[in-house]
Design a protein around this motif. Sequence first.
Motif, PDB file in Angstrom:
ATOM      1  N   TYR A   8      56.969  49.479  17.533  1.00 25.61           N
ATOM      2  CA  TYR A   8      58.197  48.693  17.379  1.00 25.61           C
ATOM      3  C   TYR A   8      58.146  47.381  18.148  1.00 25.61           C
ATOM      4  O   TYR A   8      59.093  46.615  18.119  1.00 25.61           O
ATOM      5  CB  TYR A   8      59.403  49.504  17.866  1.00 25.61           C
ATOM      6  CG  TYR A   8      59.501  50.832  17.180  1.00 25.61           C
ATOM      7  CD1 TYR A   8      59.854  50.914  15.839  1.00 25.61           C
ATOM      8  CD2 TYR A   8      59.206  52.004  17.861  1.00 25.61           C
ATOM      9  CE1 TYR A   8      59.926  52.135  15.195  1.00 25.61           C
ATOM     10  CE2 TYR A   8      59.278  53.226  17.219  1.00 25.61           C
ATOM     11  CZ  TYR A   8      59.642  53.282  15.896  1.00 25.61           C
ATOM     12  OH  TYR A   8      59.711  54.490  15.267  1.00 25.61           O
ATOM     13  N   GLY A   9      57.085  47.136  18.864  1.00 24.12           N
ATOM     14  CA  GLY A   9      57.015  45.963  19.719  1.00 24.12           C
ATOM     15  C   GLY A   9      57.481  46.328  21.117  1.00 24.12           C
ATOM     16  O   GLY A   9      57.567  47.496  21.470  1.00 24.12           O
ATOM     17  N   ARG A  10      57.795  45.317  21.901  1.00 20.53           N
ATOM     18  CA  ARG A  10      58.248  45.577  23.264  1.00 20.53           C
ATOM     19  C   ARG A  10      59.169  44.455  23.725  1.00 20.53           C
ATOM     20  O   ARG A  10      59.263  43.416  23.085  1.00 20.53           O
ATOM     21  CB  ARG A  10      57.063  45.699  24.215  1.00 20.53           C
ATOM     22  CG  ARG A  10      56.222  44.458  24.332  1.00 20.53           C
ATOM     23  CD  ARG A  10      54.956  44.694  25.170  1.00 20.53           C
ATOM     24  NE  ARG A  10      54.183  43.486  25.271  1.00 20.53           N
ATOM     25  CZ  ARG A  10      54.364  42.537  26.189  1.00 20.53           C
ATOM     26  NH1 ARG A  10      55.294  42.675  27.090  1.00 20.53           N
ATOM     27  NH2 ARG A  10      53.619  41.456  26.203  1.00 20.53           N
ATOM     28  N   ILE A  11      59.838  44.688  24.835  1.00 18.54           N
ATOM     29  CA  ILE A  11      60.690  43.687  25.455  1.00 18.54           C
ATOM     30  C   ILE A  11      59.950  43.141  26.668  1.00 18.54           C
ATOM     31  O   ILE A  11      59.537  43.893  27.540  1.00 18.54           O
ATOM     32  CB  ILE A  11      62.042  44.285  25.893  1.00 18.54           C
ATOM     33  CG1 ILE A  11      62.781  44.909  24.716  1.00 18.54           C
ATOM     34  CG2 ILE A  11      62.896  43.234  26.605  1.00 18.54           C
ATOM     35  CD1 ILE A  11      63.163  43.925  23.620  1.00 18.54           C
ATOM     36  N   LYS A  12      59.770  41.836  26.700  1.00 17.05           N
ATOM     37  CA  LYS A  12      59.096  41.183  27.822  1.00 17.05           C
ATOM     38  C   LYS A  12      60.166  40.676  28.790  1.00 17.05           C
ATOM     39  O   LYS A  12      61.095  39.964  28.388  1.00 17.05           O
ATOM     40  CB  LYS A  12      58.252  40.013  27.311  1.00 17.05           C
ATOM     41  CG  LYS A  12      57.544  39.254  28.395  1.00 17.05           C
ATOM     42  CD  LYS A  12      56.740  38.107  27.799  1.00 17.05           C
ATOM     43  CE  LYS A  12      56.074  37.299  28.893  1.00 17.05           C
ATOM     44  NZ  LYS A  12      55.376  36.126  28.338  1.00 17.05           N
ATOM     45  N   VAL A  13      60.035  41.041  30.059  1.00 23.06           N
ATOM     46  CA  VAL A  13      60.961  40.581  31.094  1.00 23.06           C
ATOM     47  C   VAL A  13      60.398  39.302  31.694  1.00 23.06           C
ATOM     48  O   VAL A  13      59.295  39.293  32.229  1.00 23.06           O
ATOM     49  CB  VAL A  13      61.164  41.660  32.182  1.00 23.06           C
ATOM     50  CG1 VAL A  13      62.119  41.161  33.252  1.00 23.06           C
ATOM     51  CG2 VAL A  13      61.675  42.956  31.564  1.00 23.06           C
ATOM     52  N   LYS A  14      61.166  38.214  31.598  1.00 21.99           N
ATOM     53  CA  LYS A  14      60.711  36.897  32.050  1.00 21.99           C
ATOM     54  C   LYS A  14      61.437  36.434  33.311  1.00 21.99           C
ATOM     55  O   LYS A  14      61.485  35.254  33.610  1.00 21.99           O
ATOM     56  CB  LYS A  14      60.916  35.867  30.946  1.00 21.99           C
ATOM     57  CG  LYS A  14      60.258  36.227  29.620  1.00 21.99           C
ATOM     58  CD  LYS A  14      60.422  35.138  28.588  1.00 21.99           C
ATOM     59  CE  LYS A  14      61.867  34.887  28.250  1.00 21.99           C
ATOM     60  NZ  LYS A  14      62.063  33.882  27.192  1.00 21.99           N
ATOM     61  N   LEU A  15      61.979  37.375  34.073  1.00 19.66           N
ATOM     62  CA  LEU A  15      62.771  37.022  35.247  1.00 19.66           C
ATOM     63  C   LEU A  15      61.948  36.257  36.274  1.00 19.66           C
ATOM     64  O   LEU A  15      62.398  35.245  36.815  1.00 19.66           O
ATOM     65  CB  LEU A  15      63.386  38.272  35.878  1.00 19.66           C
ATOM     66  CG  LEU A  15      64.229  38.047  37.133  1.00 19.66           C
ATOM     67  CD1 LEU A  15      65.394  37.103  36.841  1.00 19.66           C
ATOM     68  CD2 LEU A  15      64.721  39.367  37.686  1.00 19.66           C
ATOM     69  N   GLY A  16      60.730  36.705  36.556  1.00 19.18           N
ATOM     70  CA  GLY A  16      59.885  36.029  37.540  1.00 19.18           C
ATOM     71  C   GLY A  16      59.592  34.591  37.154  1.00 19.18           C
ATOM     72  O   GLY A  16      59.682  33.680  37.985  1.00 19.18           O
TER      73      GLY A  16
END
Length: 92
Positions: free
Chosen positions: A20-28
């Motif tokens: 299904y893909g993924r969620i990338k966290v871009k907080l950094g």
Amino acid sequence: MKPPVKLVEKRREISLLQPYGRIKVKLGDYLAKRQVTRNSLAESIGVKFQTIDHYCKAEDIMRLDLVLFAKICCSLQCELSDLLEYVPPDSD
């Protein structure tokens, strides 16, 4: 040497999500771009540094705390889309 059972379970869970893909966290990346320290963000929203650091490193994140991300968006005056990105399965 066999990997620990928890690690095997986590890998299995990750492999189930990949179609299904993924969620990338871009907080950094976002904090670096805005020149905001992890410590100052943690203090401003009342959470531990380790919590922010975990999301900044974006390693092995299986679930997101939406209340935490609401606090982060409020503090940084940004949109959730600035911090998270959907990556389709073909992009990996």
